[in-house]
Design a protein around this motif. Sequence first.
Motif, PDB file in Angstrom:
ATOM      1  N   LYS A 118       0.834  -1.114  -0.093  1.00 52.41           N
ATOM      2  CA  LYS A 118       0.090   0.102   0.049  1.00 52.41           C
ATOM      3  C   LYS A 118       0.685   1.251   0.118  1.00 52.41           C
ATOM      4  O   LYS A 118       0.618   2.425  -0.673  1.00 52.41           O
ATOM      5  CB  LYS A 118      -0.903   0.080   1.208  1.00 52.41           C
ATOM      6  N   SER A 119       1.847   1.138   0.775  1.00 48.37           N
ATOM      7  CA  SER A 119       2.726   2.543   0.862  1.00 48.37           C
ATOM      8  C   SER A 119       3.500   2.524  -0.536  1.00 48.37           C
ATOM      9  O   SER A 119       3.745   3.727  -0.710  1.00 48.37           O
ATOM     10  CB  SER A 119       3.839   2.377   2.025  1.00 48.37           C
ATOM     11  N   ALA A 139       1.120   3.873  -3.082  1.00 48.78           N
ATOM     12  CA  ALA A 139       0.465   5.205  -2.898  1.00 48.78           C
ATOM     13  C   ALA A 139       1.543   6.197  -3.271  1.00 48.78           C
ATOM     14  O   ALA A 139       1.009   7.417  -3.515  1.00 48.78           O
ATOM     15  CB  ALA A 139       0.373   5.386  -1.281  1.00 48.78           C
ATOM     16  N   THR A 173      -5.360   7.107  -5.505  1.00 51.27           N
ATOM     17  CA  THR A 173      -5.901   6.387  -4.088  1.00 51.27           C
ATOM     18  C   THR A 173      -6.656   5.209  -4.777  1.00 51.27           C
ATOM     19  O   THR A 173      -6.500   4.127  -4.129  1.00 51.27           O
ATOM     20  CB  THR A 173      -6.602   7.266  -3.304  1.00 51.27           C
ATOM     21  N   ILE A 203      -4.835   1.732  -5.490  1.00 42.58           N
ATOM     22  CA  ILE A 203      -3.936   0.855  -4.178  1.00 42.58           C
ATOM     23  C   ILE A 203      -4.381  -0.417  -3.931  1.00 42.58           C
ATOM     24  O   ILE A 203      -5.941  -0.340  -3.684  1.00 42.58           O
ATOM     25  CB  ILE A 203      -3.690   1.921  -2.961  1.00 42.58           C
TER      26      ILE A 203
END
Length: 483
Positions: free
Chosen positions: A439-440, A443, A448, A451
């Motif tokens: 996710k990081s 991102a 958004t 993700i």
Amino acid sequence: MSTLLQQYFLDSLSQDAKAPAVHDGPRTYSYGELDEIVEHLMSALTRHGLKAEDRLVMWTEKSAVTVALMQAALRLGIIYVPVAPSNPISRVKQVIELARASFVVTDGPIGFATRLGSSTLDLLLASEQDVVPLAPTISPDDPAYILFTSGSTGVPKGVTISHTNARAFVDWAVVEAGVGSDDRLSSHAQFSFDLSVFDLYGAFAVGAAVDLIPSSAANNGTALAAFIRERQITVWYSVPSALMLMIDHGGLFIARAPDDLRVMIFAGEPFPLGRAKALLETWAGVRLMNWYGPTETNVCTGYELSASDLTRNTPIPIGYPASGANVTLRPGPDEGEIVVNGPSVMVGYWGQAPQDGAYATGDFGRIGVAGEIEYVGRSDGLVKIRGYRVEVGDIEAVLGLHEAIQDVAVLAVGEGTDRSLTAVVVPKGGRRVSLLGLKSHTATHLPTYMIVDRLHIVETLPRTPNGKVDRTHLAHAIGKELE
């Protein structure tokens, strides 16, 4: 009569400058008040050296001033490129480069080094106004705006829409939905999403008002349901996911239909039949419409639900040709890929060869018993998630850059609001891969809505005889494990 996109606003301004044009939270701007901002921004953009055919990237939240900036760009022949505020800096840089932009406008400091000119909306408004520049000669076939969408190679594609393309859709949509000057249209979609075109220009075409839904409320079912009632929305347009959020979390069916609502339109992804039937039965006095069309064609088919659909046991049709389009199935005649030709089809992808003739959507359809087109599915890795068109290859390209990943495939799993993006990963050399880490990682590169939601670790990805990932086999296997 002018066939330019900005003429909608100018005509409504001349008819009633005091009529409300944009509701932005507690503030309402009349056509006359918004026009004053437009002229100020025209002066500011000209002072910064922008001219016809330049590209203006708008990385801003939804606001009345952003709407005015669009109008200012249109009148100056500047091609505006809206970018949603949720996009990370890396994605914005990519769009700036691909669009070969001349200028960037943000809500706050640009936040990264750029050789381009840049400004904030506040600084543009605070600048001293010169004489309003004269509008240049603009052809209806000139580009009006560029919408960047997900690309299969990991590089976004700039869908270039001319004044003619946009007006072909808006002119049809206004008549189809029966929009009038007393209406109040919702604006749920980000300005970088093609659904927003109807919200803004459909309102301006008839001297109606558009009510901007802030990003903070866009995915809040309770807030959205309250917005419809409290803001006295008469025409609603959104992806089905937003409607289902209101159904599941906003108590949409607890009370009768909002007193003022008369038209509810959905597009962007299939609407589950059961939900549509419930809406049709509960809100008998509200017109329900299903519109279809990729960004490249605007809306090219439409269907209005009726009482006869309450006995339907097949998906809601996408309907009949719209916006002056000629829609065929290839190879057809009763089933095949949906192919669109007509005035609403894009100029082309920015920086690439112009669109030549009909556009093949990659969607498959069939002809129903009443001659309507039914959507069957996709032919490639393009999926709809949270109402947005997403190339899974775009996400895979970013995940493939992760130092701990050897191989990866991304699948869209589930339906409606439960639809999610699952990353199926083969770790590199036994290294640890976590969902939080993915996710990081995504991102910093992707919007958004792209993700990943879930992570599934495997030793190897199944492949077809020609070496491609066997997505059908993989989806079946993952689906079984998630049950």
